[in-house]
Design a protein around this motif. Sequence first.
Motif, PDB file in Angstrom:
ATOM      1  N   LYS A 199       0.834  -1.207   0.000  1.00  0.00           N
ATOM      2  CA  LYS A 199       0.000   0.000   0.000  1.00  0.00           C
ATOM      3  C   LYS A 199       0.870   1.259   0.000  1.00  0.00           C
ATOM      4  CE  LYS A 199      -3.830   2.044   2.543  1.00  0.00           C
ATOM      5  NZ  LYS A 199      -4.705   1.936   3.704  1.00  0.00           N
ATOM      6  N   ARG A 200       1.911   1.240   0.793  1.00  0.00           N
ATOM      7  CA  ARG A 200       2.824   2.380   0.855  1.00  0.00           C
ATOM      8  C   ARG A 200       3.575   2.548  -0.472  1.00  0.00           C
ATOM      9  NH1 ARG A 200       5.933   0.885   5.034  1.00  0.00           N
ATOM     10  NH2 ARG A 200       7.492   0.004   3.661  1.00  0.00           N
ATOM     11  N   ASN A 201       3.987   1.451  -1.078  1.00  0.00           N
ATOM     12  CA  ASN A 201       4.716   1.528  -2.352  1.00  0.00           C
ATOM     13  C   ASN A 201       3.853   2.080  -3.474  1.00  0.00           C
ATOM     14  OD1 ASN A 201       7.070   0.584  -1.236  1.00  0.00           O
ATOM     15  ND2 ASN A 201       6.774  -1.524  -1.926  1.00  0.00           N
ATOM     16  N   VAL A 202       2.564   1.750  -3.480  1.00  0.00           N
ATOM     17  CA  VAL A 202       1.663   2.282  -4.504  1.00  0.00           C
ATOM     18  C   VAL A 202       1.590   3.801  -4.406  1.00  0.00           C
ATOM     19  CG1 VAL A 202      -0.762   2.388  -5.227  1.00  0.00           C
ATOM     20  CG2 VAL A 202       0.301   0.179  -4.794  1.00  0.00           C
ATOM     21  N   SER A 203       1.570   4.325  -3.192  1.00  0.00           N
ATOM     22  CA  SER A 203       1.475   5.778  -3.033  1.00  0.00           C
ATOM     23  C   SER A 203       2.806   6.493  -3.284  1.00  0.00           C
ATOM     24  CB  SER A 203       0.940   6.128  -1.650  1.00  0.00           C
ATOM     25  OG  SER A 203       1.854   5.730  -0.651  1.00  0.00           O
ATOM     26  N   HIS A 204       3.930   5.794  -3.128  1.00  0.00           N
ATOM     27  CA  HIS A 204       5.236   6.429  -3.288  1.00  0.00           C
ATOM     28  C   HIS A 204       5.833   6.299  -4.689  1.00  0.00           C
ATOM     29  CE1 HIS A 204       5.097   6.931   0.975  1.00  0.00           C
ATOM     30  NE2 HIS A 204       6.358   7.299   1.076  1.00  0.00           N
ATOM     31  N   PHE A 205       5.521   5.208  -5.387  1.00  0.00           N
ATOM     32  CA  PHE A 205       6.129   4.940  -6.687  1.00  0.00           C
ATOM     33  C   PHE A 205       5.053   4.864  -7.756  1.00  0.00           C
ATOM     34  CE2 PHE A 205       8.765   2.814  -3.458  1.00  0.00           C
ATOM     35  CZ  PHE A 205       9.924   3.580  -3.592  1.00  0.00           C
ATOM     36  N   LYS A 206       5.156   5.721  -8.747  1.00  0.00           N
ATOM     37  CA  LYS A 206       4.099   5.787  -9.762  1.00  0.00           C
ATOM     38  C   LYS A 206       4.056   4.557 -10.658  1.00  0.00           C
ATOM     39  CE  LYS A 206       6.935   8.454 -12.949  1.00  0.00           C
ATOM     40  NZ  LYS A 206       7.052   9.655 -13.719  1.00  0.00           N
ATOM     41  N   ASN A 207       5.176   3.870 -10.869  1.00  0.00           N
ATOM     42  CA  ASN A 207       5.160   2.690 -11.735  1.00  0.00           C
ATOM     43  C   ASN A 207       5.001   1.380 -10.971  1.00  0.00           C
ATOM     44  OD1 ASN A 207       7.666   2.797 -10.555  1.00  0.00           O
ATOM     45  ND2 ASN A 207       8.782   2.264 -12.409  1.00  0.00           N
ATOM     46  N   PHE A 208       4.715   1.455  -9.675  1.00  0.00           N
ATOM     47  CA  PHE A 208       4.576   0.239  -8.877  1.00  0.00           C
ATOM     48  C   PHE A 208       3.335  -0.563  -9.269  1.00  0.00           C
ATOM     49  CE2 PHE A 208       3.777  -2.338  -5.072  1.00  0.00           C
ATOM     50  CZ  PHE A 208       5.031  -2.898  -4.918  1.00  0.00           C
ATOM     51  N   VAL A 209       2.295   0.094  -9.717  1.00  0.00           N
ATOM     52  CA  VAL A 209       1.073  -0.607 -10.136  1.00  0.00           C
ATOM     53  C   VAL A 209       1.369  -1.490 -11.351  1.00  0.00           C
ATOM     54  CG1 VAL A 209      -1.283  -0.316 -10.980  1.00  0.00           C
ATOM     55  CG2 VAL A 209      -0.429   1.147  -9.163  1.00  0.00           C
ATOM     56  N   ASP A 210       2.173  -0.995 -12.278  1.00  0.00           N
ATOM     57  CA  ASP A 210       2.573  -1.802 -13.432  1.00  0.00           C
ATOM     58  C   ASP A 210       3.400  -3.002 -12.987  1.00  0.00           C
ATOM     59  OD1 ASP A 210       1.327  -0.044 -15.182  1.00  0.00           O
ATOM     60  OD2 ASP A 210       3.144   1.177 -15.401  1.00  0.00           O
ATOM     61  N   TYR A 211       4.292  -2.773 -12.036  1.00  0.00           N
ATOM     62  CA  TYR A 211       5.107  -3.852 -11.472  1.00  0.00           C
ATOM     63  C   TYR A 211       4.218  -4.908 -10.813  1.00  0.00           C
ATOM     64  CZ  TYR A 211       8.677  -6.003  -8.440  1.00  0.00           C
ATOM     65  OH  TYR A 211       9.497  -6.876  -7.784  1.00  0.00           O
ATOM     66  N   GLN A 212       3.173  -4.473 -10.106  1.00  0.00           N
ATOM     67  CA  GLN A 212       2.241  -5.412  -9.478  1.00  0.00           C
ATOM     68  C   GLN A 212       1.533  -6.274 -10.513  1.00  0.00           C
ATOM     69  OE1 GLN A 212      -0.089  -2.522  -7.226  1.00  0.00           O
ATOM     70  NE2 GLN A 212       0.544  -3.545  -5.342  1.00  0.00           N
ATOM     71  N   LYS A 213       1.219  -5.707 -11.658  1.00  0.00           N
ATOM     72  CA  LYS A 213       0.537  -6.461 -12.710  1.00  0.00           C
ATOM     73  C   LYS A 213       1.457  -7.493 -13.354  1.00  0.00           C
ATOM     74  CE  LYS A 213      -2.591  -2.689 -13.852  1.00  0.00           C
ATOM     75  NZ  LYS A 213      -2.907  -1.624 -14.808  1.00  0.00           N
ATOM     76  N   GLN A 214       2.757  -7.224 -13.385  1.00  0.00           N
ATOM     77  CA  GLN A 214       3.702  -8.102 -14.064  1.00  0.00           C
ATOM     78  C   GLN A 214       4.283  -9.192 -13.177  1.00  0.00           C
ATOM     79  OE1 GLN A 214       6.654  -5.526 -15.691  1.00  0.00           O
ATOM     80  NE2 GLN A 214       5.241  -4.548 -17.122  1.00  0.00           N
ATOM     81  N   VAL A 215       4.445  -8.893 -11.896  1.00  0.00           N
ATOM     82  CA  VAL A 215       5.119  -9.827 -10.988  1.00  0.00           C
ATOM     83  C   VAL A 215       4.160 -10.253  -9.889  1.00  0.00           C
ATOM     84  CG1 VAL A 215       7.085 -10.105  -9.438  1.00  0.00           C
ATOM     85  CG2 VAL A 215       7.306  -8.677 -11.465  1.00  0.00           C
ATOM     86  N   PRO A 216       4.046 -11.561  -9.609  1.00  0.00           N
ATOM     87  CA  PRO A 216       3.121 -12.044  -8.571  1.00  0.00           C
ATOM     88  C   PRO A 216       3.482 -11.538  -7.174  1.00  0.00           C
ATOM     89  CG  PRO A 216       4.100 -13.877  -9.789  1.00  0.00           C
ATOM     90  CD  PRO A 216       4.735 -12.646 -10.280  1.00  0.00           C
ATOM     91  N   TYR A 217       2.483 -11.560  -6.314  1.00  0.00           N
ATOM     92  CA  TYR A 217       2.556 -11.026  -4.957  1.00  0.00           C
ATOM     93  C   TYR A 217       3.623 -11.707  -4.109  1.00  0.00           C
ATOM     94  CZ  TYR A 217       0.693  -9.805  -0.317  1.00  0.00           C
ATOM     95  OH  TYR A 217       0.540  -9.367   0.956  1.00  0.00           O
ATOM     96  N   MET A 218       3.410 -12.943  -3.727  1.00  0.00           N
ATOM     97  CA  MET A 218       4.334 -13.640  -2.847  1.00  0.00           C
ATOM     98  C   MET A 218       4.943 -14.880  -3.496  1.00  0.00           C
ATOM     99  SD  MET A 218       4.608 -12.374   0.361  1.00  0.00           S
ATOM    100  CE  MET A 218       4.653 -13.552   1.666  1.00  0.00           C
ATOM    101  N   PHE A 219       4.206 -15.538  -4.349  1.00  0.00           N
ATOM    102  CA  PHE A 219       4.693 -16.777  -4.937  1.00  0.00           C
ATOM    103  C   PHE A 219       4.680 -16.701  -6.446  1.00  0.00           C
ATOM    104  CE2 PHE A 219       2.974 -17.987  -0.771  1.00  0.00           C
ATOM    105  CZ  PHE A 219       4.113 -18.513  -0.205  1.00  0.00           C
ATOM    106  N   VAL A 220       4.978 -17.790  -7.070  1.00  0.00           N
ATOM    107  CA  VAL A 220       5.033 -17.854  -8.525  1.00  0.00           C
ATOM    108  C   VAL A 220       3.650 -17.619  -9.108  1.00  0.00           C
ATOM    109  CG1 VAL A 220       5.708 -19.336 -10.443  1.00  0.00           C
ATOM    110  CG2 VAL A 220       6.927 -19.481  -8.275  1.00  0.00           C
ATOM    111  N   LYS A 221       3.587 -17.077 -10.329  1.00  0.00           N
ATOM    112  CA  LYS A 221       2.327 -16.750 -10.960  1.00  0.00           C
ATOM    113  C   LYS A 221       1.324 -17.888 -10.867  1.00  0.00           C
ATOM    114  CE  LYS A 221       3.343 -13.261 -14.292  1.00  0.00           C
ATOM    115  NZ  LYS A 221       3.430 -12.832 -15.655  1.00  0.00           N
ATOM    116  N   GLY A 222       0.086 -17.523 -10.546  1.00  0.00           N
ATOM    117  CA  GLY A 222      -0.988 -18.488 -10.457  1.00  0.00           C
ATOM    118  C   GLY A 222      -1.130 -19.150  -9.092  1.00  0.00           C
TER     119      GLY A 222
END
Length: 79
Positions: free
Chosen positions: A54-77
């Motif tokens: 949540k903090r990274n989304v507010s501090h870094f403008k391209n973090f949302v794109d990074y969230q879409k490309q890379v999974p949260y905690m584990f491998v995709k899916g």
Amino acid sequence: MCIRDRAYGWCRHPMQIAVIILIVFASPYFTVDRIIFIAVHVIGIVVGVALEEKRNVSHFKNFVDYQKQVPYMFVKGVF
């Protein structure tokens, strides 16, 4: 700028994953107190990661794109 190489390209929080794996598999015995210990720490890590995201989304403008490309905690899916 978000890092997308090596471990950070597979999941956004590789160090937290390593800690979870370590505390789960550090002991060959699963007693009640060990299960409580694991549960408390895993919940703490997941909550901490959610707050960090949540903090990274507010501090870094391209973090949302990074969230879409890379999974949260584990491998995709998985998670």
